[in-house]
Design a protein around this motif. Sequence first.
Motif, mmCIF file in Angstrom:
data_model
loop_
_atom_site.group_PDB
_atom_site.id
_atom_site.type_symbol
_atom_site.label_atom_id
_atom_site.label_comp_id
_atom_site.label_asym_id
_atom_site.label_seq_id
_atom_site.Cartn_x
_atom_site.Cartn_y
_atom_site.Cartn_z
ATOM 1 N N ALA A 157 55.231 -58.643 13.137
ATOM 2 C CA ALA A 157 56.415 -58.554 13.997
ATOM 3 C C ALA A 157 56.108 -59.091 15.399
ATOM 4 C CB ALA A 157 56.873 -57.102 14.080
ATOM 5 N N GLN A 158 54.884 -58.914 15.834
ATOM 6 C CA GLN A 158 54.527 -59.345 17.194
ATOM 7 C C GLN A 158 54.770 -60.845 17.372
ATOM 8 O OE1 GLN A 158 53.592 -57.057 19.419
ATOM 9 N NE2 GLN A 158 53.463 -58.535 21.063
ATOM 10 N N ASP A 184 64.020 -55.089 16.521
ATOM 11 C CA ASP A 184 62.655 -54.874 16.012
ATOM 12 C C ASP A 184 62.707 -53.686 15.049
ATOM 13 O OD1 ASP A 184 59.993 -54.439 15.598
ATOM 14 O OD2 ASP A 184 59.482 -54.001 17.686
ATOM 15 N N SER A 229 58.496 -56.189 9.321
ATOM 16 C CA SER A 229 57.030 -56.270 9.259
ATOM 17 C C SER A 229 56.499 -55.487 8.061
ATOM 18 C CB SER A 229 56.454 -55.676 10.544
ATOM 19 O OG SER A 229 55.053 -55.561 10.434
ATOM 20 N N SER A 280 53.382 -54.400 8.398
ATOM 21 C CA SER A 280 52.220 -53.745 9.019
ATOM 22 C C SER A 280 52.191 -52.242 8.810
ATOM 23 C CB SER A 280 52.201 -54.009 10.525
ATOM 24 O OG SER A 280 51.801 -55.320 10.767
ATOM 25 N N LYS A 281 53.347 -51.600 8.935
ATOM 26 C CA LYS A 281 53.354 -50.135 8.854
ATOM 27 C C LYS A 281 53.395 -49.656 7.402
ATOM 28 C CE LYS A 281 53.615 -49.711 13.384
ATOM 29 N NZ LYS A 281 52.947 -50.972 13.774
ATOM 30 N N ARG A 341 48.871 -58.858 8.710
ATOM 31 C CA ARG A 341 49.557 -59.768 9.636
ATOM 32 C C ARG A 341 50.688 -60.540 8.972
ATOM 33 N NH1 ARG A 341 49.630 -57.262 12.746
ATOM 34 N NH2 ARG A 341 50.489 -58.791 14.158
#
Length: 389
Positions: free
Chosen positions: A103-104, A200, A230, A232-233, A240
Amino acid sequence: QDTVDWSKVIYRDIAAGKTVQKIYNWRNYPYPFMYGQPDPDLFNQASWRLCAMQALGKKEFDSLTSDYAFADDPELINFIVRHTLPRRGILARPEQILVTVGAQNALWMAGQILLNSERSAAYENPGYHGIREILRHTGCKRYPVEIDEHGLPPEGLPPKIDALFITPSHQCPTTTTMPMDRRHELLRLATEQDFLIVEDDYEFEMSFISAPSPALKSLDKDGRVIYVGSFSKSLFPGLRLGYIVASEPFIRQARALRVVSLRHPPGYMQRTTAYFLALGHYDAMIKRMRTVYHKRRKITLSALRQANLKVAGSAPFGGSGFWVEAPEHIDTEILRSRLADNGVLIEPGAPFFEGKTVPRNFFRLAYSSISSDRIPEGIRRIYQAVKEY
Ligand SMILES: Cc1ncc(COP(=O)(O)O)c(C=O)c1O
């Protein structure tokens, strides 16, 4: 011998930003209330390994070796379109999706494409420091908006902005969820005042108390929302992998920016993830995680109550942690350091706030990486440290 005067040659001081230091050896601590890290007891490593092996197979030679600059792994896109987005109420075509390095990277691209020194953006305060930094680098005029117990109040928005960066479903760091009427009002304002919303949606899978609210993007009728997701979580941050869902003109720009900045996230990781998702391992894992998190949440909440620690924010649908308010005289950075000496990890809240003098008595307490049996003792230690502060 380095003879360069770096203070002169460096044009933009990127490192001056207020970022949070990660603790890499957190597993060595007996009471890690760490946010956003995978729990080795919950992650299905055996299935991941099988998927990785499969993605290395002979018939996968193309996804392993190709340059995916102008396309993404069709299998991964297919899963996102058919399974992930519908869970958020979003209908999208493959052309409206771009795979990103988390997401970054997606948020950064949105900042680069939409903003410059003549444009302005609003964002949440407290809010995700990663967004604040992205906006700082664009040089745009920045408007932090104070959030309340329902997230960002639409009436708090400044009159003329070009973009709003927001975490409506799971406000970072307070974890609160924005009610539907606010979401509709934000979209109405975006149309009326002609700004875009970057949503987000970094954590939505952990809903075990009630269903998560539909994403802002699902209510967006005129293409004003740029949605960021994302893995990621729900999988792990080291993967990534994230994605943007937006109108095609925006995706075209984002793809071009991705090409010049990093070309594409590795095809091998995209294909491994696609297998993990498509073979049902992901759904099974999420289901297991929800059950375990539910139990941990109950234990954490009851321990916090006993310790007289105030929950300042919690997601009504579940989530993976709490936003806790310690008594006002406590600086949670100092508390963090004392607790770390006693085997307990918490995350101080100050970096999430904007401004010269920020509240220092908040902290994030996640239960995603600590086993249920350790929670009560961990919180007892926090209580003790607060009492002796
Ligand atoms: C609110 C929020 N948005 C975005 C990100 C970035 O996520 P990713 O790891 O997908 O880049 C994070 C990471 O912690 C986050 O907390």
